[in-house]
Design an enzyme around this catalytic site. Structure first.
Site, PDB file in Angstrom:
ATOM      1  N   SER A 138      -8.435 -10.997   9.902  1.00  0.00           N
ATOM      2  CA  SER A 138      -7.664 -10.291  10.257  1.00  0.00           C
ATOM      3  C   SER A 138      -6.041 -11.414  10.567  1.00  0.00           C
ATOM      4  O   SER A 138      -5.788 -11.963  11.256  1.00  0.00           O
ATOM      5  CB  SER A 138      -7.219  -8.964  11.020  1.00  0.00           C
ATOM      6  OG  SER A 138      -5.882  -7.932  11.418  1.00  0.00           O
ATOM      7  N   TYR A 151      -9.834  -5.054  19.275  1.00  0.00           N
ATOM      8  CA  TYR A 151     -10.043  -5.171  18.019  1.00  0.00           C
ATOM      9  C   TYR A 151      -9.017  -6.680  17.955  1.00  0.00           C
ATOM     10  O   TYR A 151      -9.887  -7.360  16.833  1.00  0.00           O
ATOM     11  CB  TYR A 151      -9.416  -4.670  17.536  1.00  0.00           C
ATOM     12  CG  TYR A 151      -9.198  -4.636  15.552  1.00  0.00           C
ATOM     13  CD1 TYR A 151      -9.609  -3.781  15.221  1.00  0.00           C
ATOM     14  CD2 TYR A 151      -8.083  -5.455  15.394  1.00  0.00           C
ATOM     15  CE1 TYR A 151      -9.960  -4.433  13.277  1.00  0.00           C
ATOM     16  CE2 TYR A 151      -7.801  -5.404  13.655  1.00  0.00           C
ATOM     17  CZ  TYR A 151      -8.847  -5.388  12.600  1.00  0.00           C
ATOM     18  OH  TYR A 151      -8.636  -5.065  11.687  1.00  0.00           O
ATOM     19  N   LYS A 155     -10.807  -9.887  16.602  1.00  0.00           N
ATOM     20  CA  LYS A 155     -10.295 -10.802  15.401  1.00  0.00           C
ATOM     21  C   LYS A 155     -10.119 -12.122  15.398  1.00  0.00           C
ATOM     22  O   LYS A 155     -10.558 -13.301  15.125  1.00  0.00           O
ATOM     23  CB  LYS A 155      -9.474 -10.441  14.481  1.00  0.00           C
ATOM     24  CG  LYS A 155      -9.720  -8.311  14.134  1.00  0.00           C
ATOM     25  CD  LYS A 155     -10.670  -8.239  12.647  1.00  0.00           C
ATOM     26  CE  LYS A 155     -10.935  -7.593  12.447  1.00  0.00           C
ATOM     27  NZ  LYS A 155     -12.437  -7.520  10.645  1.00  0.00           N
TER      28      LYS A 155
END
Length: 252
Positions: A138, A151, A155
């Site tokens: 991402s 998160y 990533k």
């Protein structure tokens, strides 16, 4: 079809392909000629192309990655392409995060991918077969976002994982590249895109192409990285974000 971009000789497993970006990538690979194995936690997608297969499984468990790869090879023994897309978002405010929630993110978003690639590569090496992997990370792996600490960390780990696994597997003829989507309309992002209008307009001004992306717009980059057109590319990450991460401020 131009053979340089054709996947007609290949079979691909796409994890997390029952919906969203993974589903679009799986359909895109099928459009490029590949046989495709879809994956999800629950029921199979209704629009799987003829000849496709489906494997079910929760990748959070410690032995889940190896079990999924075994199941995929049982479905289609010619498997030689892997797209690691399965992952999710479980964050809350940093000071409210717990060990359990941290581990939930890392187990699915990081550990499962590491061991999926390991099991996939071991099987290919045993079959004396080359292959290619795409790891979906991402833009959060490069730029942080509010209330997204676990998160974002996961990533970022995938960005380095792409590079280090490319180095580890190059001697075995297995390429590893990455795909980093920006803001894409998916079942995960649609609820706030449709309700938080000021936030959506802010992103639309920041994105150079002035719009939020669609899952299908990630499919072409994945197909390219897996295709014969990319045989001299490994350890690289293609950012698919409409220019979100290019400009510093965006339109005022």
């Amino acid at each position: 079809m131009n053979k340089l971009f054709s996947l007609a000789a290949n079979t691909a497993l796409v994890t997390g392909s029952s919906k969203g970006i993974g589903h679009a990538i799986a359909l895109g690979l099928a459009d490029s000629g590949a046989q495709v194995i879809f994956h999800g936690n629950t029921s199979r997608p209704e629009d799987m192309p003829p000849g496709s297969a489906f494997v079910q499984g929760d990748l959070s468990g410690s032995d889940a990655a190896a079990a999924l790869i075994d199941a995929a090879f049982r479905e289609k023994d010619g498997l030689d392409l892997l797209v690691c897309n399965a992952g999710s978002f479980f964050d809350r405010d940093y000071f409210d995060m717990t060990d359990t929630e941290w581990e939930r993110t890392m187990n699915l978003n990081v550990r499962s991918i590491y061991f999926l690639v390991q099991s996939f590569a071991r099987t290919l090496i045993g079959k004396k077969r080359s292959g290619a992997v795409v790891i979906v990370s991402s833009t959060n792996g490069f730029q942080s976002e509010e209330s997204s600490t676990a998160y974002d960390t996961s990533k970022g780990a995938l960005v380095m994982m792409t590079r280090t696994l490319a180095q580890a597997l190059a001697p075995h003829g297995i390429r590893v590249n990455g795909l980093a989507p920006g803001l894409i309309r998916t079942p995960l992002t649609a609820p706030w895109i449709d309700t938080q209008h000021d936030k959506r307009r802010h992103y639309e001004k920041k994105i150079l192409l002035r719009r939020i992306g669609t899952p299908r717009e990630c499919a072409g980059a994945a197909a390219f990285l897996l295709s014969p057109a990319a045989t001299y590319i490994t350890g690289q990450i293609i950012i698919v974000d409409g220019g979100l991460t290019v400009g510093q401020i965006g339109e005022m």
